[in-house]
Design an enzyme around this catalytic site. Structure first.
Site, PDB file in Angstrom:
ATOM      1  N   HIS A 113      -1.395   4.604   9.764  1.00 47.40           N
ATOM      2  CA  HIS A 113      -0.395   4.629   9.863  1.00 47.40           C
ATOM      3  C   HIS A 113      -0.075   6.668  10.864  1.00 47.40           C
ATOM      4  CE1 HIS A 113      -0.370   2.645   5.974  1.00 47.40           C
ATOM      5  NE2 HIS A 113       0.917   2.323   6.486  1.00 47.40           N
ATOM      6  N   HIS A 169      10.227  -3.567   3.230  1.00 44.38           N
ATOM      7  CA  HIS A 169      10.941  -2.022   3.046  1.00 44.38           C
ATOM      8  C   HIS A 169      11.339  -1.468   5.045  1.00 44.38           C
ATOM      9  CE1 HIS A 169       6.547  -1.986   3.992  1.00 44.38           C
ATOM     10  NE2 HIS A 169       6.616  -1.082   4.477  1.00 44.38           N
ATOM     11  N   HIS A 197       0.763  -1.814  -0.272  1.00 47.10           N
ATOM     12  CA  HIS A 197      -0.022  -0.541   0.169  1.00 47.10           C
ATOM     13  C   HIS A 197       0.729   1.128   0.072  1.00 47.10           C
ATOM     14  CE1 HIS A 197      -0.415  -0.637   4.475  1.00 47.10           C
ATOM     15  NE2 HIS A 197       0.576   0.030   4.428  1.00 47.10           N
ATOM     16  N   GLU A 241       4.266  -5.711   8.445  1.00 45.26           N
ATOM     17  CA  GLU A 241       3.516  -5.180   7.354  1.00 45.26           C
ATOM     18  C   GLU A 241       2.663  -6.516   6.847  1.00 45.26           C
ATOM     19  OE1 GLU A 241       3.003  -0.666   6.516  1.00 45.26           O
ATOM     20  OE2 GLU A 241       3.637  -1.439   4.736  1.00 45.26           O
TER      21      GLU A 241
HETATM   22  C1  DHB Z   1       5.690   3.680   2.451  1.00 45.26           C
HETATM   23  C2  DHB Z   1       4.707   3.765   3.925  1.00 45.26           C
HETATM   24  C3  DHB Z   1       4.145   2.486   3.626  1.00 45.26           C
HETATM   25  O1  DHB Z   1       3.323   3.024   4.405  1.00 45.26           O
HETATM   26  C4  DHB Z   1       4.393   1.354   3.591  1.00 45.26           C
HETATM   27  O2  DHB Z   1       3.652   0.355   3.643  1.00 45.26           O
HETATM   28  C5  DHB Z   1       5.187   1.135   2.611  1.00 45.26           C
HETATM   29  C6  DHB Z   1       6.348   2.647   1.682  1.00 45.26           C
HETATM   30  C7  DHB Z   1       6.654   4.814   2.250  1.00 45.26           C
HETATM   31  O3  DHB Z   1       6.164   6.655   3.045  1.00 45.26           O
HETATM   32  O4  DHB Z   1       7.238   5.213   1.801  1.00 45.26           O
HETATM   33 FE    FE Z   2       2.492   1.107   5.114  1.00 44.15          FE
END
Ligand code: DHB
Ligand code: FE
Length: 287
Positions: free
Chosen positions: A59, A193, A12, A240
């Site tokens: 978030h 990530h 997402h 996540e």
């Molecule tokens: C980013 C934010 C998110 O919540 C995520 O799941 C992936 C990337 C971002 O800020 O790049």
């Molecule tokens: Fe996220």
């Protein structure tokens, strides 16, 4: 009766939503990703459900950090896109299904999951970006959406096993709802990530590919993976991915039915700082 027909698993990443909102999906950076999304979009157009139960994490937009529920279910008729600091995304209001929400709450709480009931909440990119990925920029979203919000922001976060079991309870709940509804369940977030600290920018492609294999083939075993492994291998925000297990738990094979059909699998690196995954599984029982 209502039935679960498919599960969808989707990153997402907010930048993907911005690319759609700003008409930049054909930019060289984004074109390969959006080409990859075409199969899923065609499938989504041909398989529009009545309701999506959309599993995501807030978030720190709706709940801020004053209250952090572990599992929170949206009960409302509508949810506005959240202002995440630069104004709400230009996307339609998300319309809910209060009767199904009430039934889910009743069934899942009586099934020993202590859901927080949320009567009013704005929905952030965790909810709206997967909708945009699948449905583009419609005037109205083509189906009702019930937000199910999971805490992966402040520790302790729920275990993979707990998430998988919640998915099973959701399946039982949907199947006992006395209305003829086609329901999909979407799990969002991930893949690997890390947005902060010394390892910011971490992406672990072999681990992501293995995750995609394991969530299809052996979700019960995958659900035993410890949080520390998600964070070590998938980065601090890779946690996540536990939310994908909620969606997987709702598939027929975990209730004694047949294996799901894999309709589509996508893996793309990177979007922003994130490895992007998408998986579509059709439920065996859906015919
Ligand atoms: C980013 C934010 C998110 O919540 C995520 O799941 C992936 C990337 C971002 O800020 O790049
Ligand atoms: Fe996220």
């Amino acid at each position: 009766m209502a039935r679960i027909t498919a599960s969808v698993y989707s990153s997402h990443v907010p930048a993907i939503g911005v690319a759609i909102d700003q008409g930049r999906t054909a930019d060289p950076y984004y074109a390969p990703l959006f080409a990859g999304y075409e199969v899923g979009r065609r499938w989504a157009a041909e398989n529009t459900p009545d309701v999506v139960i959309l599993v995501f994490n807030d978030h720190a937009n709706a709940f801020s950090l004053q209250i952090v529920p572990t599992f929170a279910l949206g009960m409302s008729a509508e949810y506005e896109p959240a202002d995440e600091g630069w104004g709400p995304r230009p996307v339609p209001t998300v319309f809910g299904h209060p009767a199904l929400s009430a039934h889910l709450a009743h069934s899942v709480i009586r099934d020993d999951f202590d859901l927080t009931l949320v009567n009013e909440i704005p929905v952030d990119h965790g909810c709206t970006v997967p909708l945009s990925i699948m449905y583009g920029q419609p005037e109205e979203w083509p189906c009702k959406v019930i937000p199910l919000i999971v805490n992966v922001v402040q520790y302790p976060v729920p275990s993979g096993k707990r998430c998988l079991e919640l998915g099973k309870a959701i399946r039982r709940a949907v199947e006992s709802f006395d209305e003829d509804l086609d329901v999909q369940i979407w799990g969002t977030g991930g893949m690997s990530h890390q947005l902060q600290g010394e390892r910011a920018g971490l992406i672990n492609q072999p681990w992501d590919h293995e995750f995609l294999e394991r969530i299809i083939d052996d979700p019960e075993e995958l659900a035993t993976m410890e949080h520390v492994e998600y964070v070590r291998e998938g980065g601090s925000e890779g946690i996540e991915l536990v939310m994908w297990l909620v969606a997987r738990g709702a598939m027929a094979d975990l209730a004694g039915g047949g294996e799901p059909d894999e309709i589509h699998r996508l893996y793309h690196v990177p979007a922003s700082n994130t490895a992007v995954g998408q998986l579509i599984l059709e439920d065996a029982a859906s015919g």
